[in-house]
Design an enzyme around this catalytic site. Structure first.
Site, PDB file in Angstrom:
ATOM      1  N   SER A  16       0.714  -1.339   0.026  1.00 58.35           N
ATOM      2  CA  SER A  16       0.052   0.084   0.004  1.00 58.35           C
ATOM      3  C   SER A  16       0.975   1.123  -0.111  1.00 58.35           C
ATOM      4  O   SER A  16       1.939   1.125   0.163  1.00 58.35           O
ATOM      5  CB  SER A  16      -1.041   0.106   1.275  1.00 58.35           C
ATOM      6  OG  SER A  16      -0.314   0.188   2.446  1.00 58.35           O
ATOM      7  N   SER A 138      11.887   9.443   7.428  1.00 59.64           N
ATOM      8  CA  SER A 138      11.109  10.342   7.746  1.00 59.64           C
ATOM      9  C   SER A 138      11.197  11.610   8.255  1.00 59.64           C
ATOM     10  O   SER A 138      12.588  11.651   8.639  1.00 59.64           O
ATOM     11  CB  SER A 138      10.046   9.640   8.852  1.00 59.64           C
ATOM     12  OG  SER A 138       9.072  10.772   9.196  1.00 59.64           O
ATOM     13  N   TYR A 151       8.318   6.099  17.024  1.00 55.94           N
ATOM     14  CA  TYR A 151       8.512   6.200  15.720  1.00 55.94           C
ATOM     15  C   TYR A 151       9.613   7.230  15.117  1.00 55.94           C
ATOM     16  O   TYR A 151      10.757   6.903  14.577  1.00 55.94           O
ATOM     17  CB  TYR A 151       7.283   6.987  15.260  1.00 55.94           C
ATOM     18  CG  TYR A 151       7.189   6.887  13.686  1.00 55.94           C
ATOM     19  CD1 TYR A 151       7.262   5.696  12.977  1.00 55.94           C
ATOM     20  CD2 TYR A 151       7.180   8.227  13.067  1.00 55.94           C
ATOM     21  CE1 TYR A 151       7.088   6.222  11.449  1.00 55.94           C
ATOM     22  CE2 TYR A 151       7.094   8.364  11.783  1.00 55.94           C
ATOM     23  CZ  TYR A 151       7.038   7.262  10.901  1.00 55.94           C
ATOM     24  OH  TYR A 151       6.983   7.474   9.494  1.00 55.94           O
ATOM     25  N   LYS A 155      13.267   6.116  13.656  1.00 56.38           N
ATOM     26  CA  LYS A 155      13.504   6.793  12.275  1.00 56.38           C
ATOM     27  C   LYS A 155      14.924   7.505  12.292  1.00 56.38           C
ATOM     28  O   LYS A 155      15.834   7.747  11.458  1.00 56.38           O
ATOM     29  CB  LYS A 155      12.574   7.685  11.804  1.00 56.38           C
ATOM     30  CG  LYS A 155      11.260   6.991  11.414  1.00 56.38           C
ATOM     31  CD  LYS A 155      11.326   5.940  10.102  1.00 56.38           C
ATOM     32  CE  LYS A 155      10.218   5.601   9.662  1.00 56.38           C
ATOM     33  NZ  LYS A 155      10.077   4.643   8.621  1.00 56.38           N
ATOM     34  N   THR A 186      -1.470   8.496   2.532  1.00 52.09           N
ATOM     35  CA  THR A 186      -1.510   7.032   2.759  1.00 52.09           C
ATOM     36  C   THR A 186      -2.181   6.553   3.966  1.00 52.09           C
ATOM     37  O   THR A 186      -2.716   7.307   4.583  1.00 52.09           O
ATOM     38  CB  THR A 186       0.003   6.457   2.811  1.00 52.09           C
ATOM     39  OG1 THR A 186       0.606   6.806   4.148  1.00 52.09           O
ATOM     40  CG2 THR A 186       1.085   7.070   1.699  1.00 52.09           C
TER      41      THR A 186
END
Ligand SMILES: NC(=O)c1ccc[n+]([C@@H]2O[C@H](COP(=O)([O-])OP(=O)(O)OC[C@H]3O[C@@H](n4cnc5c(N)ncnc54)[C@H](OP(=O)(O)O)[C@@H]3O)[C@@H](O)[C@H]2O)c1
Length: 263
Positions: A16, A138, A151, A155, A186
C-alpha cells in the site's frame, strides 16, 4: 530512466501507500520486482497493476529470519540490484502511554528490519560488484515530534545507521539513498499504533493534507536514479526542517503547539 530497465528491485511495504506507488511506477520503467509485506492478497493486487515481472514474497518483517528471507528473495531472479526498505508503522501515543511491547514493535519494523535486511545483503553486494539500498526514513527522523517518540526514535536510529554506513563502506559500486518524507497521503495514520497496540484506525487531518503517494514515489525514483545520498520529500511542511536546523527554539515552540492540536 533506463537506469531501472531489467534491474531486480526488492520493495518492502509494497502492499500500500508509497511502496505500492513505487512498485507500479518502477514496473512501468522496466524493473523486475519482488514485493514484500504481510498481506499476500494486497500484494497480489499490486502485482496485477504492474506491467512487468513481479514476484510476491510475503513476510512479517517485525519477526522474521532475515537470512532465510534474503535467500528466498535471491531465488526469485537469481540477483538483487536494489533493496528498497520501505515497510513501516506509525505511532499515535504519548511516551507515557506507550507500552514496552509497542515501543519494541515499532523499533523492530522501522529500525531493525531495514538494518538486518541490508546487513544480510552486504556480502552479496561486495561479491557482485555493487548494488543500491534505499531506506524510507521520515522527517520525524530529523526532528522530535509529539506523540511519535518511538517512531521518531526508530527513524532517527535508521538515519544514524544508514548515514554511518554511507561514510563507512568500501564496497565498489555500492550506494545508499536515504529518503525523509514529510506528510504523504497514505494509510500510515490508519495503521499507526496507540500505546496499547490498538490500531489508530483514523485518517488524521495532517495525513489527509499530505502529498499524493504517487508524487512521493516519483521523487524517490528520481533520487534513486541519481544515487542521491539524502532527500527530503515533502509539501509545505518542509520549512519545519529548516526551522529545526537553524532556529531550534522556534521549532520546539511550533512542535509543542502542533502536538497539542493533533491526535
Ligand atoms: N505517509 C507518510 O506521511 C510518511 C511520512 C514519512 C515516512 N513515511 C514512511 O513511508 C513508509 C511507507 O509508509 P506508507 O505511508 O506508505 O504507509 P502504509 O500505506 O501504511 O504502508 C506501510 C507498508 O508497510 C507494510 N508493513 C507494515 N507492517 C509490516 C510488517 N510487520 N512486515 C512487513 N510489512 C509491513 C504494510 O503492509 P502489510 O500491512 O501488508 O504488512 C504496508 O505495505 C514507512 O516506512 C513510513 O514510516 C510515511
Amino acid at each position: 530512466m533506463n537506469y531501472f530497465r531489467e534491474k531486480v528491485i526488492w520493495i518492502t511495504g509494497a502492499s500500500s501507500g508509497i511502496g505500492e506507488s513505487l512498485a507500479v511506477q518502477l514496473s512501468a520503467l522496466g524493473a523486475r520486482l519482488i514485493l514484500t509485506s504481510r498481506n499476500e492478497n494486497a500484494l497480489l493486487q499490486v502485482k496485477s497493476q504492474c506491467t512487468g515481472n513481479a514476484v510476491v514474497l510475503p513476510a512479517d518483517l517485525s519477526s522474521c529470519r532475515f537470512p532465510a528471507l534474503v535467500q528466498a528473495a535471491m531465488a526469485a531472479y537469481g540477483k538483487i540490484d536494489i533493496l528498497i526498505n520501505n515497510a513501516g508503522i506509525g505511532q499515535r501515543a504519548t511516551a507515557e502511554a506507550t507500552s514496552e511491547a509497542v515501543l519494541r514493535q515499532i523499533m523492530e519494523l522501522d529500525f531493525y528490519a531495514p538494518v538486518l535486511l541490508t546487513q544480510a545483503l552486504l556480502p552479496y553486494f561486495r561479491e557482485n560488484g555493487g548494488g543500491q539500498v534505499v531506506v524510507t526514513g521520515s522527517m520525524a527522523g530529523l526532528m522530535g515530534v509529539p506523540r511519535r517518540t518511538a517512531y521518531a526514535a526508530a527513524k532517527h536510529a535508521a538515519m544514524g545507521y544508514f548515514e554511518s554506513l554511507q561514510v563507512e563502506h568500501e564496497i565498489p559500486g555500492f550506494s545508499i539513498t536515504i529518503i525523509s518524507p514529510g506528510r504523504v497521503r497514505t494509510n500510515l495514520s490508519l495503521n499507526a499504533l496507540h500505546g496499547n497496540g490498538a490500531r489508530h484506525g483514523r485518517m488524521d487531518e495532517g495525513q489527509e493534507k499530505g502529498i499524493p503517494a504517487a508524487t512521493c514515489a516519483r521523487k524517490i525514483i528520481q533520487a534513486i536514479a541519481q544515487q542521491r545520498k539524502h532527500v527530503v520529500i515533502a509539501g509545505q511542511e518542509k520549512w519545519l526542517w529548516w526551522v529545526r536546523k537553524f532556529i531550534p527554539p522556534l521549532y520546539y515552540r511550533i512542535a509543542r503547539k502542533y502536538g497539542s492540536k493533533h491526535v
